[in-house]
Design an enzyme around this catalytic site. Structure first.
Site, PDB file in Angstrom:
ATOM      1  N   ASN A 102      28.817  52.209  26.126  1.00 10.72           N
ATOM      2  CA  ASN A 102      29.714  51.111  27.100  1.00 10.72           C
ATOM      3  C   ASN A 102      28.821  49.802  26.826  1.00 10.72           C
ATOM      4  O   ASN A 102      29.549  48.657  27.656  1.00 10.72           O
ATOM      5  CB  ASN A 102      29.845  51.753  27.964  1.00 10.72           C
ATOM      6  CG  ASN A 102      31.093  52.604  28.607  1.00 10.72           C
ATOM      7  OD1 ASN A 102      31.534  52.528  28.016  1.00 10.72           O
ATOM      8  ND2 ASN A 102      30.136  53.025  29.737  1.00 10.72           N
ATOM      9  N   HIS A 341      27.226  60.100  28.229  1.00 11.72           N
ATOM     10  CA  HIS A 341      26.086  59.393  27.849  1.00 11.72           C
ATOM     11  C   HIS A 341      26.913  58.224  27.151  1.00 11.72           C
ATOM     12  O   HIS A 341      26.518  57.506  26.402  1.00 11.72           O
ATOM     13  CB  HIS A 341      25.817  60.125  25.699  1.00 11.72           C
ATOM     14  CG  HIS A 341      25.899  61.130  26.073  1.00 11.72           C
ATOM     15  ND1 HIS A 341      26.830  62.110  26.495  1.00 11.72           N
ATOM     16  CD2 HIS A 341      24.844  62.412  26.633  1.00 11.72           C
ATOM     17  CE1 HIS A 341      26.693  63.612  26.149  1.00 11.72           C
ATOM     18  NE2 HIS A 341      25.708  63.475  27.079  1.00 11.72           N
ATOM     19  N   CYS A 342      27.447  57.635  28.606  1.00 10.64           N
ATOM     20  CA  CYS A 342      27.871  55.547  28.538  1.00 10.64           C
ATOM     21  C   CYS A 342      28.899  55.364  27.236  1.00 10.64           C
ATOM     22  O   CYS A 342      28.879  54.720  26.719  1.00 10.64           O
ATOM     23  CB  CYS A 342      27.004  54.699  28.592  1.00 10.64           C
ATOM     24  SG  CYS A 342      25.899  55.062  30.104  1.00 10.64           S
ATOM     25  N   SER A 343      29.386  56.873  26.241  1.00 10.19           N
ATOM     26  CA  SER A 343      29.883  56.208  25.077  1.00 10.19           C
ATOM     27  C   SER A 343      31.311  57.056  25.610  1.00 10.19           C
ATOM     28  O   SER A 343      31.825  58.456  24.901  1.00 10.19           O
ATOM     29  CB  SER A 343      29.310  57.504  24.172  1.00 10.19           C
ATOM     30  OG  SER A 343      28.226  56.173  24.404  1.00 10.19           O
TER      31      SER A 343
END
Length: 383
Positions: A102, A341-343
């Site tokens: 992100n 995981h911000c992905s």
């Protein structure tokens, strides 16, 4: 409830820090309290010297030719925002990948509302990106930049950054790299990679404190600064930001303790980094093979014989990742991370957007005993 004694979340933040890093931070707080560049008295000058040396040593570790092109930031996120928002403007086109964090995907999303066209190339099922697919996307229309992570924070996949840089440069585009998961875990040479900008996080593989990062910005890249303000250099009476580097991009009082810790970490990794990376590879392979031996686990990303940074994420056919992470912590004292995981792009690519995954991040201080304890715990939890 077990106290946390085994830390396997280095992909989020390395811990515990090496004693050399802790000592450097404490020393900066207790011995170098002056504001660097804001005075001619000894404490301020000592702080300035500390920052100079840290910049020089981190630049040497990353093979940055001129340390003045290495800019300290609050972390990889600020560095990524600077390299993207500072260069891309209305009418520009950027090619990126579906494995981005992100820290890259969200600034790019914001830039779309400012008239920047963002083209996303979908990665392969192992999380790597095909350079030919990126080349096709770049050749489809005039492109200002290619933006790609060096290593995925979900799969550990290492992207062919050098090949992508060749593709970008052949089309007259810039090569931007998010090195948050690579720096420290891989030997990084920004010049050899062909990176025009390379963002790093200080607190992950580089072993520094949280709240510090850096951006290598090649001298030919004229990015607009994100912040304006005092720099301690140049002509204070001028209403505009000085153009000299690094002051142009470092407005405000710098994070001297954080920079001190990162500098100490850079010196430590220059001396012991290769041995550390060899140990990480050995432990990662042990974890990977052990997980496959338990059964029921799907390991995301490359196989055990393929290159990757020490990040390994899994799903299980019966037990949710969140449940596993909770039980590992509370029953066995093992710290891992579950979720997206911000992905989200990467999870969507691998078909795990709805479930998330359980992620292990190996790093400094981990031992064979840590890996074996995690494997034993997972075997018990999934019986």
């Amino acid at each position: 409830m077990a106290a946390t004694t085994v830390y396997l979340d280095h992909a989020a933040s390395s811990w515990p820090k090496p004693p050399e890093v802790v000592e450097a931070v404490v020393s900066a707080l207790t011995r170098y309290g002056g504001n660097p560049g804001r005075g001619a008295y000894r404490l301020a000058m000592a702080s300035s010297r500390l920052i100079f040396e840290a910049r020089r040593d981190l630049a040497a570790l990353l093979h940055v030719p001129d340390p003045r092109d290495l800019l300290f930031t609050s972390g990889a996120t600020e560095a990524a925002n600077l390299m993207l928002k500072g260069v891309l403007h209305r009418g520009d086109r950027v090619v990126t990948t579906s494995m981005e964090h992100n820290a890259v995907s969200r600034p790019l999303n914001r830039l779309t509302s400012a008239g920047v066209e963002v083209v996303v190339v979908t990665a392969e099922t192992d999380g790597t990106v095909d350079a030919d697919a990126v080349e096709a996307a770049v050749r489809a229309a005039p492109t200002r930049a290619v933006a790609c992570t060096h290593a995925s924070n979900l799969t550990g996949s290492i992207q062919p950054v050098g090949d992508l840089a060749d593709v970008a440069h052949a089309a007259g585009a810039l090569m931007f790299v998010d090195g948050a998961q690579a720096a420290g875990h891989l030997p990084v040479d920004v010049a050899a990679l062909g990176a025009d900008a390379y963002a790093v996080s200080g607190h992950k593989g580089l072993l520094g404190p949280q709240g510090i990062g850096a951006l290598y910005l090649a001298p030919h890249v004229d990015a607009e600064e994100l912040l304006q303000g005092g720099t301690g250099a140049g002509r204070s009476e001028e209403p505009v930001q000085p153009l000299v580097r690094p002051e142009r991009y470092e407005a405000g009082t710098p994070n001297t303790p954080g920079i001190a810790g990162l500098g100490a970490a850079a010196r430590l990794l220059a001396e012991r980094g290769e041995a550390q990376r060899a140990e990480e590879r050995r432990l990662l392979r042990r974890l990977h093979e052990g997980l496959l031996g338990i059964g029921g686990f799907r390991v995301l990303g490359p196989g055990p014989d393929e290159p990757r940074v020490p990040v390994l994420a899994v799903t299980h056919e019966r037990v949710d990742a969140d449940q596993l992470a909770f039980a590992l912590d509370r029953r066995y004292g093992i710290a891992t991370r579950a979720g997206l995981h911000c992905s989200p792009w990467a999870h969507e690519t691998l078909g795990t957007l709805a479930t998330g995954a359980l992620r292990f991040g190996l790093g400094w201080g981990n031992t064979e005993a840590h890996v074996d304890l995690a494997l034993e715990a997972l075997s018990e939890l999934t019986r």
